[in-house]
Design an enzyme around this catalytic site. Sequence first.
Site, PDB file in Angstrom:
ATOM      1  N   GLY A  87      -1.827   0.808  -0.442  1.00 40.38           N
ATOM      2  CA  GLY A  87      -3.111   0.401  -0.154  1.00 40.38           C
ATOM      3  C   GLY A  87      -4.169   1.262   0.445  1.00 40.38           C
ATOM      4  CB  SER A  88      -7.232   1.154   2.397  1.00 38.92           C
ATOM      5  OG  SER A  88      -6.808   0.703   3.436  1.00 38.92           O
ATOM      6  CB  THR A  89      -7.052   6.488   2.638  1.00 40.16           C
ATOM      7  OG1 THR A  89      -6.845   6.510   1.312  1.00 40.16           O
ATOM      8  CG2 THR A  89      -6.848   7.776   3.565  1.00 40.16           C
ATOM      9  N   GLY A 105      -3.552   3.089   5.613  1.00 37.98           N
ATOM     10  CA  GLY A 105      -2.174   3.952   5.429  1.00 37.98           C
ATOM     11  C   GLY A 105      -2.255   5.078   6.660  1.00 37.98           C
ATOM     12  CD  GLU A 160      -0.651   4.214  -5.308  1.00 39.99           C
ATOM     13  OE1 GLU A 160      -1.761   4.486  -5.135  1.00 39.99           O
ATOM     14  OE2 GLU A 160      -0.365   2.999  -5.919  1.00 39.99           O
ATOM     15  CB  CYS A 196      -5.614   3.339  -6.323  1.00 41.95           C
ATOM     16  SG  CYS A 196      -3.749   3.407  -7.053  1.00 41.95           S
TER      17      CYS A 196
END
Length: 494
Positions: free
Chosen positions: A239-241, A244, A261, A295
């Site tokens: 998912g999104s940074t 994360g 990831e 991504c």
Amino acid sequence: MSGSARARRLFIGGEWTEPDGGHYEVVDPATEEVVGLAPEASAAQVHEATAAAREAFEGWSRTKPQERAALLERTAAVLRRDFDEYAELARAESGATTGTARGMQVAVAVARFQRYAKGALEPVEQGLPPQISDAGPFGKAGVVGALAVRQPVGVVTCVTSYNNPWANPAGKVAPALAMGNTVVVKPAPQDPLSVYGMAAALAEAGAPPGVVNVVSGTDVAVGEAAVASPHVDMVSFTGSTAVGQRIGEVCGRDMKRQLMELGGKGAAIVLDDADLDAAVAAIGTTFSFYSGQICTAPTRVIVQRGVYERLVEKLAAYAGYLKVGDPRERGTVVGPVISAAHRDRIEAYVDLGRKEGARLVAGGERPAFAKGFYVAPTLLADCTNDMRVVREEIFGPVVAVVPFDAEGPDEAEETAVALANDCDYGLIDSVWSGDVARGFRVARRLRAGGVGVNTIGRNMEAPFGGFKKSGVGRDVGSYALHAYSELQSIVWPG
């Protein structure tokens, strides 16, 4: 509501369980119709799921590899049997085109269960050269043998992405089970129904109670509980940074293992000796594949001035050829994005790019459909590396092109590498040059987990993951088995 829109239940400890929070609607991004009703778990039910996984771990981790392999192979067989039904469900809840839902979602899930059925049989022990030890404080002189053994981590929480509700969960669950772990899956709230289909296939295939659990919900407390539970040893997240980073903070408190990831802003370096048609065909996938919601997409094009105008012209033409519309219709290439909120976010980025000074070459206007969350393939040219549309992940069918000048081939390489590396992300980049040796030379200098030389294709046995804010750890192929295991050393006197 369609005929398939029944209310799903949570899957906890081998039982289909009514959710404490009722249900919420899952919406087809193309028609805005309700696809089904997903269960809203409570935090208490998430803890029940992690406790069930913990209880099941001891038995499952000690099963023979052949037994684990057989379960994964039987699961693949169930998925193949019900392939059409699952593909239609994936299309409806994710908005993917029919071809993508079949070929890149359900088919990839089947392939991953098959791959890790074989993976369960891969050796987990490696003998190391014996070491000769002199006499000392720890004993007499002698020879010490050593064995490196991969052991399962324990209970793994798998938090999956919305852009691929079949391949992404399968890529986590299958290798985790192959290594002897038990799992709790928290699917993306936008399209969780496919993951419940996967759970049903695993249950039919004979997964013991508690080995696989699925809990869903729109409340952030559901995901937080699945990560923070003391029963959980590892978190695998796609998912999104930003999310994360928050998960990483929670994991750090209890030293939970992580596989992350995260976001990407893939750089496609196009040098002046490149095959422009090949580069455009690859970069153009950003406009179409998952409607740019991927991504690994080459969303940031860094192109040498000598071929800049021709590349922009060819990319604009490519975007213009693409049919945008109902993903169920033959010939549709670009379907909707996942939600109205995400469509609005992408459009806001396009407006921002224009304000920042980018030239809008293609797209920029909302397609004229009565319903559905559509975004036109959009090309922004004359960009600079300091623009937010170049630096931030948009996660939609938007390509930003950054030209650069150079005096000679050496300076071109230096400048291109500097521009590509000047980014918070480092997932998948590519280099386009007629000189393959030059392409490899540039590739080795890029701070990215993967680099394609004249391709955006991937080798599905090669390690996958990101540098910098694009992630932590590597998976795919045998590397996924490593990711879902701990290394233990065993030594003995020879």
